[in-house]
Design a protein around this motif. Structure first.
Motif, PDB file in Angstrom:
ATOM      1  N   SER A   1       9.994  -6.750  -5.606  1.00 25.45           N
ATOM      2  CA  SER A   1       9.088  -7.806  -5.514  1.00 25.45           C
ATOM      3  C   SER A   1       8.177  -8.182  -4.228  1.00 25.45           C
ATOM      4  CB  SER A   1       9.770  -8.936  -6.032  1.00 25.45           C
ATOM      5  OG  SER A   1      10.540  -8.733  -7.494  1.00 25.45           O
ATOM      6  N   LEU A   2       6.928  -8.488  -4.565  1.00 23.13           N
ATOM      7  CA  LEU A   2       6.148  -8.645  -3.357  1.00 23.13           C
ATOM      8  C   LEU A   2       5.309 -10.005  -3.479  1.00 23.13           C
ATOM      9  CD1 LEU A   2       5.605  -5.359  -4.246  1.00 23.13           C
ATOM     10  CD2 LEU A   2       5.063  -5.406  -1.713  1.00 23.13           C
ATOM     11  N   VAL A   3       5.473 -10.733  -2.834  1.00 24.68           N
ATOM     12  CA  VAL A   3       4.806 -12.263  -2.874  1.00 24.68           C
ATOM     13  C   VAL A   3       3.864 -12.522  -2.020  1.00 24.68           C
ATOM     14  CG1 VAL A   3       6.637 -13.462  -1.434  1.00 24.68           C
ATOM     15  CG2 VAL A   3       5.106 -14.697  -3.179  1.00 24.68           C
ATOM     16  N   ALA A   4       2.685 -12.998  -2.414  1.00 24.74           N
ATOM     17  CA  ALA A   4       1.467 -13.316  -1.320  1.00 24.74           C
ATOM     18  C   ALA A   4       0.684 -14.453  -1.857  1.00 24.74           C
ATOM     19  CB  ALA A   4       0.406 -12.079  -1.579  1.00 24.74           C
ATOM     20  N   GLY A   5       0.021 -15.141  -0.804  1.00 25.44           N
ATOM     21  CA  GLY A   5      -0.449 -16.423  -1.431  1.00 25.44           C
ATOM     22  C   GLY A   5      -0.742 -17.233  -0.085  1.00 25.44           C
ATOM     23  N   HIS A   6      -1.094 -18.401  -0.030  1.00 26.68           N
ATOM     24  CA  HIS A   6      -1.489 -19.227   1.176  1.00 26.68           C
ATOM     25  C   HIS A   6      -0.673 -20.703   0.666  1.00 26.68           C
ATOM     26  CE1 HIS A   6      -3.453 -20.919   4.402  1.00 26.68           C
ATOM     27  NE2 HIS A   6      -4.446 -21.690   3.846  1.00 26.68           N
TER      28      HIS A   6
ATOM     29  N   GLY B   1      -3.665 -20.264  -3.916  1.00 24.58           N
ATOM     30  CA  GLY B   1      -3.457 -19.087  -5.051  1.00 24.58           C
ATOM     31  C   GLY B   1      -2.010 -18.516  -4.521  1.00 24.58           C
ATOM     32  N   VAL B   2      -1.202 -18.167  -5.526  1.00 27.75           N
ATOM     33  CA  VAL B   2      -0.053 -17.339  -5.362  1.00 27.75           C
ATOM     34  C   VAL B   2       0.326 -16.452  -6.384  1.00 27.75           C
ATOM     35  CG1 VAL B   2       1.350 -19.192  -6.339  1.00 27.75           C
ATOM     36  CG2 VAL B   2       2.293 -17.747  -4.770  1.00 27.75           C
ATOM     37  N   ALA B   3       0.869 -15.162  -6.078  1.00 26.79           N
ATOM     38  CA  ALA B   3       1.425 -14.130  -7.097  1.00 26.79           C
ATOM     39  C   ALA B   3       2.373 -13.461  -6.617  1.00 26.79           C
ATOM     40  CB  ALA B   3      -0.049 -13.445  -7.579  1.00 26.79           C
ATOM     41  N   VAL B   4       3.226 -12.872  -7.522  1.00 26.23           N
ATOM     42  CA  VAL B   4       4.117 -12.053  -7.106  1.00 26.23           C
ATOM     43  C   VAL B   4       3.849 -10.491  -7.962  1.00 26.23           C
ATOM     44  CG1 VAL B   4       6.507 -11.379  -7.609  1.00 26.23           C
ATOM     45  CG2 VAL B   4       5.919 -13.787  -6.951  1.00 26.23           C
ATOM     46  N   TRP B   5       3.880  -9.371  -7.121  1.00 27.83           N
ATOM     47  CA  TRP B   5       3.865  -8.039  -7.794  1.00 27.83           C
ATOM     48  C   TRP B   5       5.240  -7.591  -7.861  1.00 27.83           C
ATOM     49  CZ3 TRP B   5       0.050 -10.689  -5.122  1.00 27.83           C
ATOM     50  CH2 TRP B   5      -1.232 -10.662  -5.735  1.00 27.83           C
TER      51      TRP B   5
ATOM     52  N   HIS C   1       0.932  -1.188   0.244  1.00 28.36           N
ATOM     53  CA  HIS C   1       0.007   0.016   0.014  1.00 28.36           C
ATOM     54  C   HIS C   1       0.836   1.392  -0.007  1.00 28.36           C
ATOM     55  CE1 HIS C   1      -3.568   2.254   0.486  1.00 28.36           C
ATOM     56  NE2 HIS C   1      -2.989   3.092   1.830  1.00 28.36           N
ATOM     57  N   GLY C   2       1.895   1.175   0.718  1.00 29.92           N
ATOM     58  CA  GLY C   2       2.729   2.549   0.636  1.00 29.92           C
ATOM     59  C   GLY C   2       3.674   2.564  -0.796  1.00 29.92           C
ATOM     60  N   LEU C   3       3.696   1.596  -1.341  1.00 31.51           N
ATOM     61  CA  LEU C   3       4.029   1.815  -2.729  1.00 31.51           C
ATOM     62  C   LEU C   3       3.243   2.063  -3.752  1.00 31.51           C
ATOM     63  CD1 LEU C   3       6.317  -1.385  -2.756  1.00 31.51           C
ATOM     64  CD2 LEU C   3       7.285   0.804  -2.907  1.00 31.51           C
ATOM     65  N   GLY C   4       1.843   2.228  -3.249  1.00 35.03           N
ATOM     66  CA  GLY C   4       0.715   2.686  -4.295  1.00 35.03           C
ATOM     67  C   GLY C   4      -0.074   1.380  -4.695  1.00 35.03           C
ATOM     68  N   LEU C   5       0.493   0.119  -4.281  1.00 32.66           N
ATOM     69  CA  LEU C   5      -0.153  -1.055  -4.796  1.00 32.66           C
ATOM     70  C   LEU C   5      -1.587  -1.434  -3.906  1.00 32.66           C
ATOM     71  CD1 LEU C   5       3.072  -2.961  -5.913  1.00 32.66           C
ATOM     72  CD2 LEU C   5       1.392  -1.546  -7.337  1.00 32.66           C
ATOM     73  N   SER C   6      -2.509  -2.101  -4.352  1.00 32.37           N
ATOM     74  CA  SER C   6      -3.369  -2.711  -3.623  1.00 32.37           C
ATOM     75  C   SER C   6      -3.360  -4.067  -4.059  1.00 32.37           C
ATOM     76  CB  SER C   6      -4.698  -1.996  -3.897  1.00 32.37           C
ATOM     77  OG  SER C   6      -5.997  -2.761  -3.314  1.00 32.37           O
ATOM     78  N   LEU C   7      -3.074  -4.850  -2.973  1.00 32.38           N
ATOM     79  CA  LEU C   7      -3.044  -6.450  -3.089  1.00 32.38           C
ATOM     80  C   LEU C   7      -4.324  -7.144  -2.673  1.00 32.38           C
ATOM     81  CD1 LEU C   7       0.013  -5.721  -3.669  1.00 32.38           C
ATOM     82  CD2 LEU C   7       0.397  -7.513  -2.251  1.00 32.38           C
ATOM     83  N   PRO C   8      -4.930  -7.886  -3.445  1.00 33.97           N
ATOM     84  CA  PRO C   8      -6.195  -8.459  -2.991  1.00 33.97           C
ATOM     85  C   PRO C   8      -6.052  -9.671  -2.098  1.00 33.97           C
ATOM     86  CG  PRO C   8      -5.568  -9.334  -5.121  1.00 33.97           C
ATOM     87  CD  PRO C   8      -4.605  -8.321  -4.773  1.00 33.97           C
ATOM     88  N   VAL C   9      -5.537  -9.199  -1.043  1.00 29.38           N
ATOM     89  CA  VAL C   9      -5.207 -10.205  -0.049  1.00 29.38           C
ATOM     90  C   VAL C   9      -6.403 -10.217   1.123  1.00 29.38           C
ATOM     91  CG1 VAL C   9      -3.597 -11.231   2.007  1.00 29.38           C
ATOM     92  CG2 VAL C   9      -2.682 -10.275  -0.246  1.00 29.38           C
TER      93      VAL C   9
ATOM     94  N   THR D   1      -3.273 -15.707   4.758  1.00 34.30           N
ATOM     95  CA  THR D   1      -3.348 -14.591   3.464  1.00 34.30           C
ATOM     96  C   THR D   1      -3.815 -15.617   2.672  1.00 34.30           C
ATOM     97  OG1 THR D   1      -1.159 -14.900   3.390  1.00 34.30           O
ATOM     98  CG2 THR D   1      -1.857 -12.959   4.767  1.00 34.30           C
ATOM     99  N   THR D   2      -4.895 -15.197   1.912  1.00 30.30           N
ATOM    100  CA  THR D   2      -5.313 -15.809   0.710  1.00 30.30           C
ATOM    101  C   THR D   2      -5.678 -14.957  -0.364  1.00 30.30           C
ATOM    102  OG1 THR D   2      -7.703 -15.858   1.572  1.00 30.30           O
ATOM    103  CG2 THR D   2      -6.419 -17.951   1.668  1.00 30.30           C
ATOM    104  N   LEU D   3      -5.504 -15.252  -1.680  1.00 31.55           N
ATOM    105  CA  LEU D   3      -5.671 -14.513  -2.784  1.00 31.55           C
ATOM    106  C   LEU D   3      -7.362 -15.263  -3.417  1.00 31.55           C
ATOM    107  CD1 LEU D   3      -2.374 -14.591  -4.588  1.00 31.55           C
ATOM    108  CD2 LEU D   3      -3.506 -12.776  -3.224  1.00 31.55           C
ATOM    109  N   PRO D   4      -8.006 -14.374  -3.914  1.00 35.76           N
ATOM    110  CA  PRO D   4      -9.273 -14.643  -4.337  1.00 35.76           C
ATOM    111  C   PRO D   4      -9.586 -15.585  -5.317  1.00 35.76           C
ATOM    112  CG  PRO D   4      -8.653 -12.217  -5.390  1.00 35.76           C
ATOM    113  CD  PRO D   4      -7.634 -12.698  -4.484  1.00 35.76           C
TER     114      PRO D   4
END
Length: 365
Positions: A325-330, A315-319, A200-208, A307-310
């Motif tokens: 690089s930001l990684v999120a998933g479960h 689900g897993v992804a890298v922004w 969020h501080g980078l201006g990105l909204s991750l759907p977590v 933390t899950t993605l929709p």
């Protein structure tokens, strides 16, 4: 005054440690920022399940590459990190899982009958429904993996909390912590629940989506079994249709969880402890019905954020954003070696594979 190394990794869970391990073995200087005990957040606990079975064949192939790296890690770090006891799945959908995995190289799965099931998982009550064995699945020795990776990284792990991450005008990435300001060539954010806030501080909204979970550990009632497969039970035969379990390295305990989450309260930061208690009580009741070889008195609890993605529970992804690089998933523990290798490669100047970009929806159910 700015100080720094070539790459910073934010988060000392299994994915962050895997990324830093790959970087250091490649000769890239790395700093890991972790506010607490490495592996003490979403990576906590003695054991996790390694399984190849995923609805998305791309993720199943990703898991196969991770399994090969788990073996390499074991040789390099001097410890067995995934058991050789296999992973058992019960319930409907077995045929579909086998069909998906038949298309994945180096994965061996087969349907098993009640006799082989009893051999692989002798603590389970009688069951004669659909069952599958993932031969090269098994219990990940999670705490051992975290300990060995942390020891390898040594003083590259900095115990401090990260407040902000941002690109600088000079092309570096600034990391501000509680006690320092540092600049790095690249930054990888693998901070679990904290990743979305830094994004969020980078201006990105991750759907977590954030939630909480509890796993309960139980002692084996008698002698530890020589074979102790992991369990995924979606059968409903024992009163629950979403149970998983993994064994401790010495086979003396089994960690059991129900694959349900406790939603956060309206403040977005807390959960109802009564809801966690209710989930734990259902887990105990399941053990009484399904796993008579365990003492149903709990000997440990792991409470963690999820933390899950929709697009799916796996689900897993890298922004990517200007050197970050930001990684999120479960359910990422089993995928950590390959995910860390990829993130390290990107941090060292490589390209992110298309399957890990958010639009690819890797792990789509």
């Amino acid at each position: 005054m700015a100080t720094g190394t070539d790459v910073a990794v934010i988060g000392g869970g299994i994915v962050g440690l895997a990324t830093a391990y790959s970087l250091r073995r490649a000769g890239v200087p790395v700093t890991v920022y972790e506010a607490g005990q490495p592996g003490g957040g979403q990576s906590a606990g003695d054991s996790r399940i390694f399984r190849h079975a995923h609805a998305d064949v791309r993720l199943a192939r990703f898991a196969a590459r991770s399994r090969a790296l788990w073996r390499e890690w074991g040789d390099q770090l001097g410890a067995e990190l995934v058991s050789t006891d296999g992973a058992v799945a019960l319930g409907p959908g077995i045929d579909e899982k086998v069909d998906v995995l038949d298309d994945v190289e180096d994965v061996e799965v087969r349907r098993i009958d009640a006799g082989e099931l009893a051999e692989r998982l002798p603590l389970l009550a009688a069951y004669d429904g659909p069952a599958m064995l993932d031969v090269h699945g098994g219990s990940i020795h999670a705490a051992i993996a975290v300990e060995r990776l942390s020891a390898f990284l040594g003083d590259a792990i900095v115990r401090d909390h990260v407040l902000t991450v941002r690109p600088t005008a000079g092309g570096a990435v600034e990391v501000r912590t509680g006690t320092r300001r540092a600049e790095h060539g690249r930054v990888v954010v693998a901070a679990g629940r904290g990743t979305a806030a830094l994004a969020h501080g980078l201006g990105l909204s991750l759907p977590v989506r954030n939630a909480a979970h509890v796993r309960v550990s139980f002692d084996v009632a008698g002698k530890a079994p020589s074979s102790f497969a992991t369990l995924q039970d979606s059968s409903g035969a024992f009163g629950e249709a979403g149970v998983y379990a993994a064994a401790s390295p010495d086979h003396s305990r089994y960690g059991v969880g129900i694959a349900e989450e406790v939603q956060v309260n309206g403040d977005g930061r807390s959960v109802d402890p009564d809801a966690l208690d209710a989930l734990a009580e259902r887990t105990i009741a399941y053990v009484r019905r399904a796993l008579p070889g365990l003492d149903p008195t709990p000997v440990g609890h792991v409470h963690c954020w999820v933390t899950t993605l929709p697009w799916g529970d796996d689900g897993v992804a890298v922004w990517e954003h200007e050197g970050v690089s930001l990684v999120a998933g479960h359910n990422l523990f089993k995928q950590a070696p390959e995910l860390g290798r990829v993130l390290a490669d990107v941090a060292a100047g490589g390209s992110l594979p298309d399957d890990l970009r958010p639009g690819a929806r890797l792990g789509h159910a």
